[in-house]
Design a protein around this motif. Sequence first.
Motif: not given
Length: 172
Positions: A6-35
Amino acid sequence: MKKLFKLIERSVVKINNWKHVPNSKRKLLYICPHVYKGRTIEILDGTMIKNGDVVAEMHIDNLKVDQLENDYRKLFRRLKEELQALSNLIINEKEFEEIKAYHGTTLLYPLAKKQGFTIVEMDKGPKKYFLILWENILRIVFKKDKKIRDRLRTPKECWISKGQLLQKYIGT
């Protein structure tokens, strides 16, 4: 062991700047746009993903999946809700206009296939072997029935075009 992951998961999310789908109620998916950088991929609807295309990587929030107690029916419903929220975001937010497709790598590819994703084998290489190891460690750590230990499974890439998302999930 679960606390460490769980600690690793939170760290990976923070380091990679992943964001939950902004208008989501459940916050199950992170999205990260890239080329996109990689081989050309053809999605089921004929969309071709090529080097230089703008895509968004999706990541399932493993902590939320753990709260679902690995109930795949609940997970399937929640994934559908997330994709509906993502579709609404595509229509209403300018920053998502240029994204051509969405993708993720997961052991849960059978669920993704039922949601309309194109399933693609991963290219051989260190990334593939790392993800096989990582996804299977997560599966074992977050598994509810600790007695069951089956063989290593191979995650697969799951792709869906912007057009498919809009066609399948707008107004549902």
